[in-house]
Scaffold this active site. Structure first.
Site, PDB file in Angstrom:
ATOM      1  N   GLY A  29       0.624  -1.518   0.075  1.00  0.00           N
ATOM      2  CA  GLY A  29      -0.086  -0.070   0.109  1.00  0.00           C
ATOM      3  C   GLY A  29       1.285   1.159  -0.093  1.00  0.00           C
ATOM      4  N   CYS A 237     -27.210  -9.607 -16.268  1.00  0.00           N
ATOM      5  CA  CYS A 237     -26.568  -9.202 -18.359  1.00  0.00           C
ATOM      6  C   CYS A 237     -27.583  -9.241 -18.791  1.00  0.00           C
ATOM      7  CB  CYS A 237     -25.246  -9.920 -17.781  1.00  0.00           C
ATOM      8  SG  CYS A 237     -25.066  -9.615 -19.932  1.00  0.00           S
ATOM      9  N   CYS A 240     -25.721 -12.260 -20.930  1.00  0.00           N
ATOM     10  CA  CYS A 240     -25.261 -13.719 -20.840  1.00  0.00           C
ATOM     11  C   CYS A 240     -26.097 -14.417 -19.437  1.00  0.00           C
ATOM     12  CB  CYS A 240     -24.111 -14.332 -20.310  1.00  0.00           C
ATOM     13  SG  CYS A 240     -23.356 -12.892 -18.805  1.00  0.00           S
ATOM     14  N   CYS A 262     -22.641  -7.247 -19.217  1.00  0.00           N
ATOM     15  CA  CYS A 262     -21.390  -7.398 -18.314  1.00  0.00           C
ATOM     16  C   CYS A 262     -19.886  -5.966 -19.059  1.00  0.00           C
ATOM     17  CB  CYS A 262     -20.552  -8.530 -18.480  1.00  0.00           C
ATOM     18  SG  CYS A 262     -22.130 -10.040 -17.657  1.00  0.00           S
ATOM     19  N   CYS A 268     -18.493 -12.422 -20.090  1.00  0.00           N
ATOM     20  CA  CYS A 268     -19.839 -12.424 -20.667  1.00  0.00           C
ATOM     21  C   CYS A 268     -19.847 -13.297 -21.823  1.00  0.00           C
ATOM     22  CB  CYS A 268     -20.021 -10.750 -20.903  1.00  0.00           C
ATOM     23  SG  CYS A 268     -21.851 -11.205 -21.378  1.00  0.00           S
TER      24      CYS A 268
END
Lengths: 277, 256
Positions: A29, A237, A240, A262, A268
């Site tokens: 970080g 979606c 899909c 998606c 997808c």
């Protein structure tokens, strides 16, 4: 044959970047300054991510590049071509086949494994930037762990909108120490950051590299009475039918018609291929 | 009674010029000390040295830290000093823009110190902020407005609320009423007098306005050219000034 050194950058530059990456991995970080090079693309197009990718690539790697989850958008296509030309590495659109994935603004839906590297393109690495403009001061705040200001931002969100309205670049605390900007990924992706793959972040213009080693604790900041929520559009979606993936809203006509699909095109397409079979 | 703050031989020079020199005094809990003098007399330099904004060239600033007794704040580590200055100390700037975050709402401004010391419950933070806005006479409905939409007097009151929310014991004030018109000044002074008494605050107030110290301060120091030329009880110094400069200062005030 290629007139470029492998992966465009010269070897000394790649060593310098690798040193920064190692330091970043050692201090999860923490933003490590590095001598960012000029790349043959404009700032904001992923110059930081490209340099990190260049430093990580080996000739045996399979590279995948995504932009907002998609493999076929300008940014993704041009960076993929760049490495095809300068490193002659194999490229792929399949998340599971890739060994190095450079991404802009998304984490793939498919869980990543220990043998994969995820490289993020970062526009502004400093999570405190818009709260405290002085870089000297933000560095001091990082070193002294003075992160109260980050919560002031979340407080303002709740005061103004009734809930934490920050939807992307949602600040996280890494391994209980550094507060980090996860790059502008949707907060839906935040929980995925505790993953098996190593995550590297490159900010070219700002000349910073930071990292999250595998299986590192990544906590999204929140309030006790307003806990963090990984939100997404409340639809399946349209292509899909997936209900668990992050969706893009696409305007399809001039009459306000829209569909949700998606954002991860590979995910997808894979699901639709499975349904067709 | 134990001292809250004990200042010993503070000196600060800017190159060859004296900022302030040979300043020593003690401050006891609940006491308000006024520092008066003309522009350039070193009073703001002194205040900034004491509050840790400037590093004095020599001297000691001993402060009675909770649970630790008297410690020289000049030798504290930076994290300790920053912690001290956002919990036990408060600093009210002359210009509220220096002490406020202008792009953050009033509630966020008051809540910042709470969040800085670890408050993570939105409802509690907001309730405390609401309470404090009430105490400094800012309407509750303004809690989500930015300070830039506030008048000068309101900004100054907001700055005070923001500083006092963590219950500090020592407040540094640099010309807190400067730039405000007289009626707003009077209201602010009234408010500060109430808060100081109610919370048992100790305060160091730098001002060139003798009316402010007359109202608020128990003791005053008169500064000139970086030196303290006279110190004593407020009424004593103002009613019977001994040093020529103090006499000049007192006689310069227009009697309406």
């Amino acid at each position: 044959m290629s007139d470029y050194n492998f992966a465009y950058l010269d070897e000394q530059t790649k060593r310098m970047i690798r040193r920064a990456i190692l330091k970043g991995v050692a201090i999860p970080g923490y933003q490590v300054p590095f001598a960012s090079r000029e790349m043959p693309m404009p700032y904001g197009w992923g110059t930081g991510g490209v340099q990190v990718t260049a430093a990580c690539l080996t000739p045996d790697d399979q590279l995948k590049v995504i932009d907002q989850g998609a493999d076929d958008t300008t940014n993704a296509v041009s960076i993929r071509k760049f490495f095809e030309k300068t490193a002659e590495v194999a490229t792929t659109e399949h998340t599971s086949e890739a060994t190095v994935i450079q991404t802009r603004h998304r984490i793939p839906e498919e869980p990543l494994g220990e043998d994969q590297i995820l490289v993020y393109q970062v526009p502004i690495p400093e999570p405190l930037r818009f709260l405290e403009p002085r870089e000297t001061e933000t560095r001091k705040m990082h070193s002294l762990e003075e992160y109260g200001l980050m919560h002031v931002k979340l407080y303002e969100d709740i005061a103004r909108h009734g809930h934490i309205a920050t939807a992307y670049a949602y600040p996280v605390r890494v391994e209980g120490r550094y507060v980090m900007d996860p790059s502008p990924i949707p907060k839906f992706d935040n929980p995925k950051m505790e993953m098996a793959a190593i995550q590297l972040f490159g900010a070219g213009r700002e000349q910073r590299i930071y990292a999250i080693p595998p299986y590192t604790q990544v906590v999204s900041l929140d309030f006790e009475d307003h806990p963090f929520e990984a939100s997404k559009a409340d639809h399946p979606c349209a292509l899909c039918g997936a209900e668990d993936s992050y969706l893009d809203e696409v305007i399809v006509d001039d009459a306000g018609g829209r569909m949700f699909v998606c954002s991860d095109t590979d995910y997808c397409a894979g699901r639709r291929a499975g349904q067709a079979a | 009674m134990t001292r809250l703050l004990s200042v010993r031989d503070i000196a600060k020079t800017y190159g060859g010029r004296i900022g302030c020199t040979d300043v020593s005094f003690d401050l006891y809990p609940g006491e308000v000390m006024g520092i008066v003098g003309e522009s350039g007399s070193g009073k703001s330099t002194l205040l900034n040295c004491l509050a840790g904004h400037l590093a004095p060239d020599r001297g000691e600033v001993l402060y009675d830290m909770r649970g630790q007794g008297l410690r020289d704040t000049l030798t504290l580590s930076e994290p300790e000093r920053r912690m001290l200055s956002r919990t036990d100390w408060a600093f009210v700037h002359q210009n509220p823009r220096d002490g406020l975050r202008m792009s953050v709402s009033a509630g966020g401004n008051v809540g910042e110190r709470l969040m800085a010391v670890g408050a993570r419950h939105y409802g509690d933070i907001r309730a405390t902020a609401t309470d404090w806005l009430g105490r400094v006479e800012i309407l509750e409905e303004r809690i989500d407005d930015r300070p830039s939409s506030f008048s000068g007097g309101m900004q100054q009151r907001l700055q005070i609320a923001r500083n006092l929310v963590t219950g500090p014991r020592l407040v540094f004030m640099d010309e807190p009423t400067g730039g405000l018109d007289v009626s707003v000044q009077a209201r602010l002074l009234d408010l500060m007098r109430g808060l100081v008494r109610e919370m048992g605050l100790s305060a160091l107030i730098v001002t060139h306005d003798l009316a402010v110290v007359r109202l608020l301060a128990h003791r005053i120091m008169v500064m000139k050219g970086g030196h303290v030329v006279e110190a004593g009880l407020t009424d004593q110094v103002l009613d019977d000034p001994q040093h020529p400069y103090s006499q000049l200062l007192v006689s310069s005030v227009l009697q309406v």
